[in-house]
Design a protein around this motif. Structure first.
Motif, PDB file in Angstrom:
ATOM      1  N   THR A 151       0.828  -1.213   0.000  1.00  0.00           N
ATOM      2  CA  THR A 151       0.000   0.000   0.000  1.00  0.00           C
ATOM      3  C   THR A 151       0.858   1.256   0.000  1.00  0.00           C
ATOM      4  OG1 THR A 151      -1.628  -1.244   1.296  1.00  0.00           O
ATOM      5  CG2 THR A 151      -1.958   1.120   1.129  1.00  0.00           C
ATOM      6  N   ALA A 152       2.042   1.179   0.600  1.00  0.00           N
ATOM      7  CA  ALA A 152       2.960   2.322   0.601  1.00  0.00           C
ATOM      8  C   ALA A 152       3.611   2.524  -0.760  1.00  0.00           C
ATOM      9  CB  ALA A 152       4.037   2.130   1.671  1.00  0.00           C
ATOM     10  N   VAL A 153       3.517   1.518  -1.638  1.00  0.00           N
ATOM     11  CA  VAL A 153       4.008   1.662  -3.015  1.00  0.00           C
ATOM     12  C   VAL A 153       2.938   2.311  -3.893  1.00  0.00           C
ATOM     13  CG1 VAL A 153       4.836   0.455  -5.083  1.00  0.00           C
ATOM     14  CG2 VAL A 153       5.566  -0.300  -2.812  1.00  0.00           C
ATOM     15  N   LYS A 154       1.699   1.840  -3.731  1.00  0.00           N
ATOM     16  CA  LYS A 154       0.593   2.412  -4.506  1.00  0.00           C
ATOM     17  C   LYS A 154      -0.676   2.331  -3.672  1.00  0.00           C
ATOM     18  CE  LYS A 154      -1.047   2.598  -9.282  1.00  0.00           C
ATOM     19  NZ  LYS A 154      -0.959   1.994 -10.629  1.00  0.00           N
ATOM     20  N   LYS A 155      -1.247   3.470  -3.395  1.00  0.00           N
ATOM     21  CA  LYS A 155      -2.333   3.531  -2.408  1.00  0.00           C
ATOM     22  C   LYS A 155      -3.625   2.890  -2.875  1.00  0.00           C
ATOM     23  CE  LYS A 155      -0.555   7.348   0.230  1.00  0.00           C
ATOM     24  NZ  LYS A 155       0.721   7.465  -0.468  1.00  0.00           N
ATOM     25  N   ALA A 156      -3.756   2.614  -4.149  1.00  0.00           N
ATOM     26  CA  ALA A 156      -4.971   1.961  -4.640  1.00  0.00           C
ATOM     27  C   ALA A 156      -5.167   0.598  -3.989  1.00  0.00           C
ATOM     28  CB  ALA A 156      -4.914   1.820  -6.156  1.00  0.00           C
ATOM     29  N   THR A 157      -4.097   0.035  -3.396  1.00  0.00           N
ATOM     30  CA  THR A 157      -4.191  -1.255  -2.713  1.00  0.00           C
ATOM     31  C   THR A 157      -5.191  -1.207  -1.563  1.00  0.00           C
ATOM     32  OG1 THR A 157      -1.827  -1.473  -3.175  1.00  0.00           O
ATOM     33  CG2 THR A 157      -2.790  -3.125  -1.740  1.00  0.00           C
ATOM     34  N   ILE A 158      -5.453  -0.015  -1.040  1.00  0.00           N
ATOM     35  CA  ILE A 158      -6.399   0.130   0.068  1.00  0.00           C
ATOM     36  C   ILE A 158      -7.785  -0.397  -0.303  1.00  0.00           C
ATOM     37  CG2 ILE A 158      -7.261   2.452  -0.502  1.00  0.00           C
ATOM     38  CD1 ILE A 158      -7.008   3.147   2.449  1.00  0.00           C
ATOM     39  N   LEU A 159      -8.072  -0.412  -1.605  1.00  0.00           N
ATOM     40  CA  LEU A 159      -9.372  -0.897  -2.071  1.00  0.00           C
ATOM     41  C   LEU A 159      -9.545  -2.395  -1.848  1.00  0.00           C
ATOM     42  CD1 LEU A 159      -9.528   1.102  -5.430  1.00  0.00           C
ATOM     43  CD2 LEU A 159     -10.622   1.689  -3.274  1.00  0.00           C
ATOM     44  N   PHE A 160      -8.432  -3.107  -1.593  1.00  0.00           N
ATOM     45  CA  PHE A 160      -8.506  -4.557  -1.396  1.00  0.00           C
ATOM     46  C   PHE A 160      -8.697  -4.939   0.071  1.00  0.00           C
ATOM     47  CE2 PHE A 160      -6.180  -4.023  -5.368  1.00  0.00           C
ATOM     48  CZ  PHE A 160      -6.844  -4.908  -6.191  1.00  0.00           C
ATOM     49  N   ILE A 161      -8.724  -3.958   0.967  1.00  0.00           N
ATOM     50  CA  ILE A 161      -8.857  -4.258   2.394  1.00  0.00           C
ATOM     51  C   ILE A 161     -10.096  -5.099   2.705  1.00  0.00           C
ATOM     52  CG2 ILE A 161      -9.327  -3.196   4.655  1.00  0.00           C
ATOM     53  CD1 ILE A 161      -7.219  -1.129   4.043  1.00  0.00           C
ATOM     54  N   PRO A 162     -11.259  -4.816   2.112  1.00  0.00           N
ATOM     55  CA  PRO A 162     -12.422  -5.684   2.383  1.00  0.00           C
ATOM     56  C   PRO A 162     -12.172  -7.155   2.064  1.00  0.00           C
ATOM     57  CG  PRO A 162     -13.128  -3.653   1.335  1.00  0.00           C
ATOM     58  CD  PRO A 162     -11.627  -3.657   1.290  1.00  0.00           C
ATOM     59  N   TYR A 209      -6.286  11.114   5.358  1.00  0.00           N
ATOM     60  CA  TYR A 209      -7.467  11.783   4.802  1.00  0.00           C
ATOM     61  C   TYR A 209      -7.167  12.352   3.418  1.00  0.00           C
ATOM     62  CZ  TYR A 209     -10.957  15.393   3.973  1.00  0.00           C
ATOM     63  OH  TYR A 209     -11.923  16.183   3.404  1.00  0.00           O
ATOM     64  N   LYS A 210      -6.001  12.968   3.272  1.00  0.00           N
ATOM     65  CA  LYS A 210      -5.606  13.569   1.994  1.00  0.00           C
ATOM     66  C   LYS A 210      -5.526  12.505   0.904  1.00  0.00           C
ATOM     67  CE  LYS A 210      -1.733  16.042  -0.179  1.00  0.00           C
ATOM     68  NZ  LYS A 210      -0.394  16.635   0.068  1.00  0.00           N
ATOM     69  N   HIS A 211      -4.971  11.347   1.234  1.00  0.00           N
ATOM     70  CA  HIS A 211      -4.793  10.281   0.239  1.00  0.00           C
ATOM     71  C   HIS A 211      -6.126   9.641  -0.145  1.00  0.00           C
ATOM     72  CE1 HIS A 211      -0.574  10.002   2.213  1.00  0.00           C
ATOM     73  NE2 HIS A 211      -0.605  10.926   1.272  1.00  0.00           N
ATOM     74  N   ILE A 212      -6.988   9.438   0.847  1.00  0.00           N
ATOM     75  CA  ILE A 212      -8.309   8.877   0.545  1.00  0.00           C
ATOM     76  C   ILE A 212      -9.126   9.852  -0.294  1.00  0.00           C
ATOM     77  CG2 ILE A 212     -10.508   8.157   1.554  1.00  0.00           C
ATOM     78  CD1 ILE A 212      -8.954   6.936   3.858  1.00  0.00           C
ATOM     79  N   ARG A 213      -9.000  11.136   0.020  1.00  0.00           N
ATOM     80  CA  ARG A 213      -9.709  12.156  -0.758  1.00  0.00           C
ATOM     81  C   ARG A 213      -9.259  12.135  -2.213  1.00  0.00           C
ATOM     82  NH1 ARG A 213      -8.742  18.213   1.077  1.00  0.00           N
ATOM     83  NH2 ARG A 213      -6.730  17.684   0.138  1.00  0.00           N
ATOM     84  N   PHE A 214      -7.966  11.933  -2.436  1.00  0.00           N
ATOM     85  CA  PHE A 214      -7.462  11.852  -3.808  1.00  0.00           C
ATOM     86  C   PHE A 214      -8.049  10.641  -4.527  1.00  0.00           C
ATOM     87  CE2 PHE A 214      -4.536   9.906  -6.819  1.00  0.00           C
ATOM     88  CZ  PHE A 214      -4.383  10.937  -7.730  1.00  0.00           C
ATOM     89  N   LEU A 215      -8.094   9.481  -3.843  1.00  0.00           N
ATOM     90  CA  LEU A 215      -8.643   8.282  -4.462  1.00  0.00           C
ATOM     91  C   LEU A 215     -10.120   8.466  -4.813  1.00  0.00           C
ATOM     92  CD1 LEU A 215      -7.050   5.498  -2.213  1.00  0.00           C
ATOM     93  CD2 LEU A 215      -6.451   6.030  -4.583  1.00  0.00           C
ATOM     94  N   ILE A 216     -10.862   9.127  -3.933  1.00  0.00           N
ATOM     95  CA  ILE A 216     -12.283   9.375  -4.190  1.00  0.00           C
ATOM     96  C   ILE A 216     -12.446  10.311  -5.385  1.00  0.00           C
ATOM     97  CG2 ILE A 216     -14.379  10.450  -3.264  1.00  0.00           C
ATOM     98  CD1 ILE A 216     -13.483   9.445  -0.493  1.00  0.00           C
ATOM     99  N   THR A 217     -11.595  11.340  -5.440  1.00  0.00           N
ATOM    100  CA  THR A 217     -11.642  12.287  -6.563  1.00  0.00           C
ATOM    101  C   THR A 217     -11.351  11.588  -7.881  1.00  0.00           C
ATOM    102  OG1 THR A 217     -10.911  14.087  -5.120  1.00  0.00           O
ATOM    103  CG2 THR A 217     -10.700  14.439  -7.491  1.00  0.00           C
ATOM    104  N   GLU A 218     -10.340  10.720  -7.872  1.00  0.00           N
ATOM    105  CA  GLU A 218      -9.999   9.986  -9.088  1.00  0.00           C
ATOM    106  C   GLU A 218     -11.100   9.013  -9.487  1.00  0.00           C
ATOM    107  OE1 GLU A 218      -7.047  10.046 -11.271  1.00  0.00           O
ATOM    108  OE2 GLU A 218      -7.355  12.000 -10.333  1.00  0.00           O
ATOM    109  N   SER A 219     -11.745   8.411  -8.492  1.00  0.00           N
ATOM    110  CA  SER A 219     -12.823   7.463  -8.784  1.00  0.00           C
ATOM    111  C   SER A 219     -13.977   8.135  -9.501  1.00  0.00           C
ATOM    112  CB  SER A 219     -13.327   6.836  -7.482  1.00  0.00           C
ATOM    113  OG  SER A 219     -12.300   6.085  -6.874  1.00  0.00           O
TER     114      SER A 219
END
Length: 299
Positions: free
Chosen positions: A198-209, A251-261
């Motif tokens: 996840t520290a390499v690419k934050k999109a990995t956070i989407l796999f937590i579920p 929060y900043k990183h999650i906000r970016f992922l939401i914006t990109e989504s």
């Protein structure tokens, strides 16, 4: 009288030749990367994302935030360290700023190359559990990988996907080990490695579920839920430690992922089929090589 152990001699010779061939290929590719190294401005002229990546690597340190939300900071930290350890030969026409940018551009490309070669080598070792076989398998794997233009593309552009692929291989291996033996050690190592991914690419956070589901599938009860939460907790700890202090800006990183989504569209049959085709086309040569190798050399 010294009796020559021919079996040991040929094993060492086999290993040595494998290392030489493997190293020669890596050196050859690194020399090609050296020829395309350039300044941030020139990289910006053909790839905005890559140009920003060079700029980010220059600004990155192990103790600071580079203020770049799209990707994790581990890729840039590795590159910055490599740029310091392996500086490029300076041209008299370059300014001091140009030299720094060119060093970091080359280092970013090298991180991708080294990640790909380490991926192929570790894959060979997982199949055979012998380093003499692993180096020869790695030679085959990396030659097959570069037959696909996508694998080559991500060596020659500034992008963390090859490093992501390597870390994902490590994390997946220990996750599979845990599912077989349910070792507490493999549980913790797996979680830590997924945190590093996840520290390499934050999109990995989407796999937590999916990690929560992994433990709930063992039985829908309080114990399984606690294990899933613990796993995510170890992930978070590793993510914060390797990315300190930047990764505390969650929060900043999650906000970016939401914006990109918001720029994307929902998946449909056509998009799923297209992505499956891409995955198959990019991995078909490796899969075709792995099957006979597993039969011949698998443990």
């Amino acid at each position: 009288m010294v009796i020559l152990n021919l079996d040991q001699f040929f094993k060492k010779l086999f290993l040595g030749l494998g290392i030489i061939l493997f190293s020669a290929f890596v050196i050859n590719l690194s020399a090609q990367l050296y020829e395309v190294r350039t300044t941030r401005a020139f990289v910006f002229s053909y790839d905005n994302d890559a140009g920003r990546g060079v700029q980010t690597a220059v600004l990155t340190r192990w103790w600071n935030s580079n203020h770049f939300a799209p990707y994790g900071n581990l890729y840039f930290r590795f590159a910055h360290t490599l740029a310091k350890l392996a500086p490029v030969h300076a041209n008299k026409e370059w300014s001091a700023t140009d030299k720094i940018e060119i060093q970091h551009h080359y280092a970013l490309l090298l991180v991708s190359l080294l990640s790909l070669t380490a991926f192929c080598l570790y894959l060979g070792y997982l199949i055979s559990e012998r380093w003499d076989y692993a180096f020869w398998m790695a030679n085959i794997f990396i030659h097959l990988a570069v037959l696909d233009q996508t694998w080559v593309k991500y060596i020659f552009i500034v992008h963390p996907d090859h490093l992501l692929m390597l870390m994902t291989l490590f994390a997946s291996y220990f996750t599979l080990k845990y599912t077989k033996d349910h070792s507490r050690r493999d549980f913790i190592i797996s979680a830590i490695l997924w945190g590093i991914v996840t520290a390499v690419k934050k999109a990995t956070i989407l796999f937590i579920p999916s990690f929560l589901f992994l433990f709930l599938s063992e039985g829908f009860n309080k114990q399984s839920l606690i294990k899933g939460i613990q796993f995510v907790g170890f992930m978070l700890l590793a993510y914060l430690v390797v990315g300190f202090p930047q990764n505390f800006s969650i929060y900043k990183h999650i906000r970016f992922l939401i914006t990109e989504s918001a720029n994307g569209t929902a998946a449909n049959v056509e998009s799923v089929t297209e992505y499956l085709a891409l995955i198959f086309n990019q991995s078909k040569y490796l899969i075709l090589a792995m099957i006979p190798m597993q039969v011949l050399f698998g443990t």
